[in-house]
Design a protein around this motif. Structure first.
Motif, PDB file in Angstrom:
ATOM      1  N   ASN A   1       0.842  -1.192   0.000  1.00 53.39           N
ATOM      2  CA  ASN A   1       0.000   0.000   0.000  1.00 53.39           C
ATOM      3  C   ASN A   1       0.877   1.242   0.000  1.00 53.39           C
ATOM      4  N   ILE A   2       0.341   2.334  -0.477  1.00 55.53           N
ATOM      5  CA  ILE A   2       1.004   3.627  -0.386  1.00 55.53           C
ATOM      6  C   ILE A   2       0.142   4.536   0.481  1.00 55.53           C
ATOM      7  N   ASP A   3       0.665   4.975   1.599  1.00 53.67           N
ATOM      8  CA  ASP A   3      -0.062   5.873   2.502  1.00 53.67           C
ATOM      9  C   ASP A   3       0.423   7.289   2.267  1.00 53.67           C
ATOM     10  N   SER A   4      -0.298   8.044   1.450  1.00 49.16           N
ATOM     11  CA  SER A   4       0.097   9.411   1.149  1.00 49.16           C
ATOM     12  C   SER A   4      -1.071  10.349   1.431  1.00 49.16           C
ATOM     13  N   GLU A   5      -1.054  11.517   0.812  1.00 51.23           N
ATOM     14  CA  GLU A   5      -2.054  12.548   1.109  1.00 51.23           C
ATOM     15  C   GLU A   5      -2.843  12.900  -0.143  1.00 51.23           C
ATOM     16  N   PRO A   6      -4.099  13.377   0.038  1.00 49.41           N
ATOM     17  CA  PRO A   6      -4.885  13.832  -1.110  1.00 49.41           C
ATOM     18  C   PRO A   6      -4.163  14.961  -1.850  1.00 49.41           C
ATOM     19  N   GLY A   7      -4.244  14.930  -3.174  1.00 48.42           N
ATOM     20  CA  GLY A   7      -3.613  15.947  -3.998  1.00 48.42           C
ATOM     21  C   GLY A   7      -2.241  15.564  -4.494  1.00 48.42           C
ATOM     22  N   LYS A   8      -1.574  14.628  -3.818  1.00 46.44           N
ATOM     23  CA  LYS A   8      -0.252  14.204  -4.240  1.00 46.44           C
ATOM     24  C   LYS A   8      -0.351  13.416  -5.554  1.00 46.44           C
ATOM     25  N   ILE A   9       0.707  13.521  -6.361  1.00 46.49           N
ATOM     26  CA  ILE A   9       0.748  12.816  -7.643  1.00 46.49           C
ATOM     27  C   ILE A   9       1.878  11.800  -7.598  1.00 46.49           C
ATOM     28  N   LEU A  10       1.556  10.542  -7.873  1.00 51.21           N
ATOM     29  CA  LEU A  10       2.522   9.449  -7.849  1.00 51.21           C
ATOM     30  C   LEU A  10       2.848   9.012  -9.269  1.00 51.21           C
ATOM     31  N   ASN A  11       4.130   8.771  -9.507  1.00 46.42           N
ATOM     32  CA  ASN A  11       4.522   8.255 -10.812  1.00 46.42           C
ATOM     33  C   ASN A  11       4.378   6.738 -10.808  1.00 46.42           C
ATOM     34  N   LEU A  12       3.655   6.226 -11.783  1.00 38.24           N
ATOM     35  CA  LEU A  12       3.437   4.785 -11.903  1.00 38.24           C
ATOM     36  C   LEU A  12       4.362   4.179 -12.946  1.00 38.24           C
ATOM     37  N   VAL A  13       4.448   4.800 -14.109  1.00 33.76           N
ATOM     38  CA  VAL A  13       5.331   4.336 -15.177  1.00 33.76           C
ATOM     39  C   VAL A  13       6.025   5.550 -15.779  1.00 33.76           C
ATOM     40  N   SER A  14       7.348   5.466 -15.891  1.00 34.54           N
ATOM     41  CA  SER A  14       8.121   6.547 -16.509  1.00 34.54           C
ATOM     42  C   SER A  14       9.202   5.920 -17.371  1.00 34.54           C
ATOM     43  N   ASP A  15       9.077   6.065 -18.688  1.00 31.07           N
ATOM     44  CA  ASP A  15      10.059   5.526 -19.623  1.00 31.07           C
ATOM     45  C   ASP A  15      10.510   6.663 -20.534  1.00 31.07           C
ATOM     46  N   PRO A  16      11.543   7.419 -20.096  1.00 26.31           N
ATOM     47  CA  PRO A  16      11.967   8.587 -20.889  1.00 26.31           C
ATOM     48  C   PRO A  16      12.534   8.211 -22.253  1.00 26.31           C
ATOM     49  N   GLU A  17      13.063   6.993 -22.391  1.00 18.01           N
ATOM     50  CA  GLU A  17      13.630   6.596 -23.678  1.00 18.01           C
ATOM     51  C   GLU A  17      12.540   6.413 -24.716  1.00 18.01           C
ATOM     52  N   LEU A  18      11.406   5.787 -24.320  1.00 20.19           N
ATOM     53  CA  LEU A  18      10.274   5.607 -25.244  1.00 20.19           C
ATOM     54  C   LEU A  18       9.284   6.767 -25.179  1.00 20.19           C
ATOM     55  N   GLY A  19       9.456   7.627 -24.190  1.00 21.90           N
ATOM     56  CA  GLY A  19       8.543   8.764 -24.055  1.00 21.90           C
ATOM     57  C   GLY A  19       7.157   8.343 -23.592  1.00 21.90           C
ATOM     58  N   ILE A  20       7.090   7.423 -22.628  1.00 20.86           N
ATOM     59  CA  ILE A  20       5.804   6.934 -22.114  1.00 20.86           C
ATOM     60  C   ILE A  20       5.724   7.267 -20.630  1.00 20.86           C
TER      61      ILE A  20
ATOM     62  N   LYS B   1       8.127   8.300  -1.335  1.00 19.12           N
ATOM     63  CA  LYS B   1       8.096   9.739  -1.599  1.00 19.12           C
ATOM     64  C   LYS B   1       9.008  10.109  -2.765  1.00 19.12           C
ATOM     65  N   ASP B   2       9.938   9.189  -3.107  1.00 22.25           N
ATOM     66  CA  ASP B   2      10.792   9.443  -4.269  1.00 22.25           C
ATOM     67  C   ASP B   2      10.001   9.425  -5.569  1.00 22.25           C
ATOM     68  N   TYR B   3       8.755   8.903  -5.521  1.00 24.66           N
ATOM     69  CA  TYR B   3       7.937   8.754  -6.720  1.00 24.66           C
ATOM     70  C   TYR B   3       6.884   9.863  -6.850  1.00 24.66           C
ATOM     71  N   LEU B   4       6.960  10.845  -5.969  1.00 26.47           N
ATOM     72  CA  LEU B   4       6.073  11.999  -6.070  1.00 26.47           C
ATOM     73  C   LEU B   4       6.574  12.936  -7.164  1.00 26.47           C
ATOM     74  N   VAL B   5       5.651  13.391  -8.036  1.00 23.86           N
ATOM     75  CA  VAL B   5       6.011  14.319  -9.114  1.00 23.86           C
ATOM     76  C   VAL B   5       5.128  15.560  -9.002  1.00 23.86           C
ATOM     77  N   PRO B   6       5.598  16.701  -9.534  1.00 23.14           N
ATOM     78  CA  PRO B   6       4.857  17.961  -9.328  1.00 23.14           C
ATOM     79  C   PRO B   6       3.606  18.115 -10.193  1.00 23.14           C
ATOM     80  N   GLN B   7       3.618  17.572 -11.416  1.00 26.97           N
ATOM     81  CA  GLN B   7       2.513  17.775 -12.334  1.00 26.97           C
ATOM     82  C   GLN B   7       2.025  16.420 -12.861  1.00 26.97           C
ATOM     83  N   LEU B   8       0.805  16.430 -13.416  1.00 24.73           N
ATOM     84  CA  LEU B   8       0.215  15.185 -13.900  1.00 24.73           C
ATOM     85  C   LEU B   8       1.008  14.598 -15.072  1.00 24.73           C
ATOM     86  N   TYR B   9       1.750  15.440 -15.804  1.00 24.60           N
ATOM     87  CA  TYR B   9       2.504  14.936 -16.958  1.00 24.60           C
ATOM     88  C   TYR B   9       4.014  15.132 -16.764  1.00 24.60           C
TER      89      TYR B   9
END
Length: 946
Positions: free
Chosen positions: A719-738, A932-940
């Motif tokens: 489980n991830i116990d975080s706060e409302p409004g926080k954005i978590l990165n689920l998949v990040s593949d900068p090489e494929l741009g996904i 918390k290392d997976y928190l990102v500032p924006q949805l994209y």
């Protein structure tokens, strides 16, 4: 001297209180000294502390010791069939030879759709007889008996029909019991013949076992066949005598013949006696029979050319069809497709929790199209749940749309053939609502046929679904040859011979006409019409039938057989002189019950109810509006036999009429509305979503992550116990741009001092396509450069842009597919808007794939490259139901707990339990770093790795 005994009666439901009844002698049981040893079976005896022994001679001269405590003296079944109207009588006689009280169970299998007309039992001289009462009256009589301190039994059934009639009697030493049950049913012609089936289950050896079936068919018996249902055990015992218009089937095995083996004490009589037959038909206008003020018209013409057909095959491809069932279904479908004629039109709809179509429109059955359809069917891989509601509505929509566009031959007939092996598990689950949805959407010119496969299918539901939409249903079991049965079923039901069949009786003396089906006639079936007729107002009844065949309009006339029929029936003591009256009552009550369940107003429902009640009382049959009161002569000891609660579409063989349907379970495309203009190409209709694989990485609820590791075949949860409004990165593949990110929302208020969080919004970014997709609980927004569009959860639609497909399934899911080989599924979870705590939220499912680059990361993405794990030292945990173990992963040794999480893809309401090893502290040690290392500032925003 009187002795006391008690008994109770039940049907599926046990009754706790008992009667007190005096015991007396019964002359019918004078020969009990000759009974042979019996064993426990359908008549069950309560175990006692001691047994007694007697030496008894049987019919075969054998001597048996250690006599069973409850013995079956006789088991008799008598059935008469007069012009398709069957009356069956079952009688058993039982005695308790034990010095202790014993329980005896009378358990009878009754064909679905049969009406119980009488039941009686005699317990050591005290006779209990039955009468039919209006349900509230019956309940009142039952309550009176209880109020006076007299015990009363209550009979009920939880089945849709009274398939089992079960009576349990507690018998004192030496007591004798006799049961008698009467029921009646109409024989419907299916697949070119009638089938009369008797369930023979005495449960043990019987001193006297007699089964007699008398057939009286004035039209003449074309053929009669009694298949061997006992594996050759009774060769030479069954005697079949057949004349031109009469037949007699006799089955009277001796005690020795009943035994499973020569020295066995178990009976081999456990199964069904089946009589299959058909009658002669020389006139196309059918047979019109009049007797005792009622008429019956049987209509089943032959030797007609088939009419062109428009046919939709709706095939269940859910996970339960995996294996031999699917293989045989595919083989059968290939043969069936080859049988289509050039003038026929067809398409294929296959469904699990999703619905797909081979073609969105009907196509002609050319060799090219048939070959392509066969290739499509061969590639089907069963998996997932069962969405019968949407599959049928999709098929109906295709036929309705083709008709609206003038694409159907006006001389053709439209059919839907449904093949399924299970209950609905996805989408609309309420069977009565599915029936109403189908009934509201389907045109009167469409016939729906159903084939149920296996033991788990709800055949009653399929039968009602077909009966109310001008079709029939058939069931085949998993141990039968699915392929040959499906082909046989298709060959019989897919041969439309007549359209728009209309019956007219130009006679002032005809009234209250009813029938079992209408409009279209299919080869192998039969239309039955019945009504009242006053012969004193006219000399002879005449019928005029109009219909359309493949080549011409037909007008068929026939005159009733009156004097000849009366003379014929008078000569046969087994003929039922009331067969016309009973058949008319059976048809009429079934039709009225169907009309009642769909009555548009309360006043109309009350009127229909009154008519049903009057007919039930007059014809002495148990219906959902009546009860059978069973009482002794003094009326102070009573039982109550209720018909089962009526489902809103109960009653096989009935006609049904349209009603309003709750819109929530009907996809928007069933009633097409103008498609809104949006900048990106979108189409309302078919869901092109591929069937999700069985193993995925998923995130649900609070949020719960379930990571499936294919190499080790393990599910790991955290489980991830975080706060409302926080954005978590689920998949990040900068090489494929996904990129896939999720934003958390909170519950309305804390529960147990904890505020639960969920994903309320998900963002997908495909850099090479310059496409962003924002999925929230309100809508689905798509943007590509300066172009934007919005899809609604209230519609089923899809949009395609180069390599990206977005498919929306109304109020259920969104599937995002990239380049056909990488997919993400998002499930919508709706909750009650006024719920004090919960809110709507999203779940995401990502199949493991090797399509991501080595640089892929994120809470889910990092596991696309599977780490090595070792789970060992499994041991009891603090909770006895949740064992603990040690897990080595990424250089860490963790303590993990065995538990369950939910997968909502197949069952969106309750979910399917998934067993997994749970990692505590927000996945610490299993995921790289801290959550918390997976928190990102924006949805994209892409993940920035340390």
């Amino acid at each position: 001297m009187n002795r006391l005994m008690c008994f109770l009666v039940c049907s599926f439901v046990s009754v706790t209180q008992a009667f007190e009844i005096p015991t007396n002698g019964l002359p019918e049981f004078a020969e009990y000294g000759d009974l042979v040893e019996l064993v426990p079976g359908k008549f069950q005896s309560v175990p006692e502390n001691r047994r007694f022994q007697r030496s008894i001679s049987g019919e075969s001269g054998e001597t048996m010791d250690d006599v069973d405590q409850v013995t079956l003296y006789s088991y008799k079944v008598q059935s008469t069939v007069t012009s398709r109207m069957a009356n069956t009588f079952i009688q058993t006689k039982v005695v308790n030879n034990s010095p202790q009280p014993q329980n005896v169970v009378f358990d009878v299998q009754i064909p679905k759709g049969a009406f119980i007309s009488n039941f009686s039992m005699t317990v050591d001289g005290t006779t209990f007889t039955s009468s039919i009462k209006e349900k509230t009256v019956g309940r009142a009589l039952y309550s009176q008996a209880r109020a006076k301190g007299k015990t009363a039994g209550l009979v009920r059934s939880r089945a849709l029909d009274m398939e089992n009639f079960k009576t349990e009697v507690n018998v004192l030493p030496g007591a004798k019991v006799q049961f008698e049950l009467h029921y009646q049913e109409v024989k419907w012609r299916k697949l070119g013949s009638y089938e009369h089936k008797l369930h023979l289950q005495p449960g043990r050896l019987a001193k006297h076992l007699e089964v007699d079936v008398w057939m009286v068919e004035p039209q003449g018996i074309k053929f009669l066949h009694v298949p061997d249902s006992f594996d050759g055990h009774f060769d030479g015992v069954l005697v079949v005598s057949k004349g031109q218009q009469k037949a007699h089937i006799s089955f009277r095995p001796t005690v020795a013949q009943q035994r499973k083996c020569s020295n066995c004490s178990e009976t081999a009589v456990d199964g069904e006696l089946v009589v299959m037959y058909d009658v002669n038909r020389e006139e196309k206008a059918g047979e019109l029979e009049v007797f005792n003020g009622y008429f019956v018209h049987f209509f089943a013409p032959e030797n007609l050319d088939p009419i062109p057909k428009n046919i939709l095959f709706v095939i269940d491809v859910s996970g339960s069809m995996w294996g031999i069932k699917m293989k045989q279904t595919v083989e059968a479908m290939k043969t069936i497709l080859d049988d289509l004629r050039a003038e026929d039109q067809f398409s294929v709809v296959d469904f699990n929790h999703n619905v797909r179509t081979w073609r969105n429109d009907l196509v002609s059955a050319t060799k090219t199209q048939v070959a392509d359809a066969k290739k499509y069917i061969e590639k089907i891989q069963p998996s997932g749940g069962t969405n019968i509601n949407e599959a049928l509505l999709r098929a109906i929509f295709i036929l309705n749309e083709a008709n609206s566009l003038g694409l159907l031959d006006p001389e053709s007939v439209s059919l839907i053939i449904l093949v399924s092996d299970g209950d609905p598990t996805v989408g609309e689950l309420k069977l009565s609502k599915i029936q109403k949805n189908v009934k509201q959407s389907i045109r009167d010119s469409i016939s729906l046929f159903s084939l149920g496969i296996g033991f788990d299918v709800d055949y009653d539901f399929l039968k009602r679904l077909s009966n109310e939409n001008r079709g029939i249903a058939q069931r085949i079991y998993g141990n039968q040859d699915t392929s040959s049965q499906l082909k046989k079923f298709y060959n019989q039901v897919s041969t439309p011979l007549l359209r728009n069949v209309q019956f007219n009786y130009p006679h002032t003396s005809v009234s209250d006409v009813t029938q079992n089906s209408f409009h279209n006639y299919f080869g192998g079936s039969e239309i039955v019409v019945a009504g009242k007729f006053d012969p004193e107002k006219a000399e002879q009844l005449q019928s005029i039938i109009t219909a359309t065949s493949a080549n011409t309009e037909l007008v068929l006339e026939t005159l009733a057989k009156m004097d000849d029929l009366e003379e014929f029936l008078a000569k046969d003591k087994h003929a039922d002189p009331d067969f016309t009256k009973k058949l008319w009552a059976y048809l009429t009550i079934n039709q009225l019950l169907a009309e009642r369940s769909l009555a548009p107003t309360a006043a109309a429902k009350r009127k229909i109810t009154k008519t049903i009640l009057q007919m039930s009382l007059e014809h002495h049959i148990v219906t959902p509006l009546t009860s059978m009161v069973i009482e002794n002569e003094g009326g102070d000891e009573r039982m109550l036999a209720d018909a089962p609660p009526q489902d809103h579409s109960c009653c096989s063989g009935a006609l049904y009429y349209g009603s309003k349907v709750a819109p929530s379970s009907v996809p928007s495309w069933v009633s097409p509305s103008p498609t809104p203009m949006i900048p990106m190409p979108a189409r309302g209709a078919q869901v092109l979503e591929a069937t999700p694989p069985p193993h995925v990485m998923r995130v649900e609820n609070d949020p719960h992550f379930i990571i499936y590791l294919p190499k080790s075949e393990k599910n790991i949860c955290f489980n991830i116990d975080s706060e409302p409004g926080k954005i978590l990165n689920l998949v990040s593949d900068p090489e494929l741009g996904i990129l896939v990110n999720g934003q958390l929302i909170g519950a309305k208020k804390p529960k147990n001092d904890k505020l639960r969080t969920y994903f309320g919004k998900l963002g997908f970014y495909f850099q090479s396509e310059d496409m962003k997709i924002e999925i929230s609980t309100e809508a689905i927004a798509l943007s590509q450069g300066s172009r934007t569009s919005t899809l609604s959860w209230s519609d089923t639609a899809h949009t395609i842009n180069h390599r990206v497909l977005v498919s929306v399934k109304k109020e259920q899911s969104v599937t995002v597919t990239l380049n056909k080989d990488m997919s993400f599924s998002v499930l919508l979870h709706r909750v009650w808007k006024k719920h004090p705590i919960n809110v709507d939220f999203l779940g995401i499912y990502v199949p493991p794939t090797n399509k991501f680059s080595p640089k892929a990361h994120g809470l889910i993405g990092q596991f696309m490259h599977e780490p090595e794990i070792r789970i060992f030292n499994e041991r009891p945990g603090k909770d006895p139901e949740k064992p603990e173990a040690s897990m080595e992963v990424k250089g860490h040794r963790l303590t993990v707990t065995r538990g369950l999480q939910k997968d909502y893809r197949a069952d969106r309401l309750f979910g399917t339990d998934v067993s997994c090893w749970f990692v505590h502290n927000s996945g610490k040690g299993f995921i790289d770093g801290h959550y918390k290392d997976y928190l990102v500032p924006q949805l994209y925003s892409f993940l920035k790795r340390p």
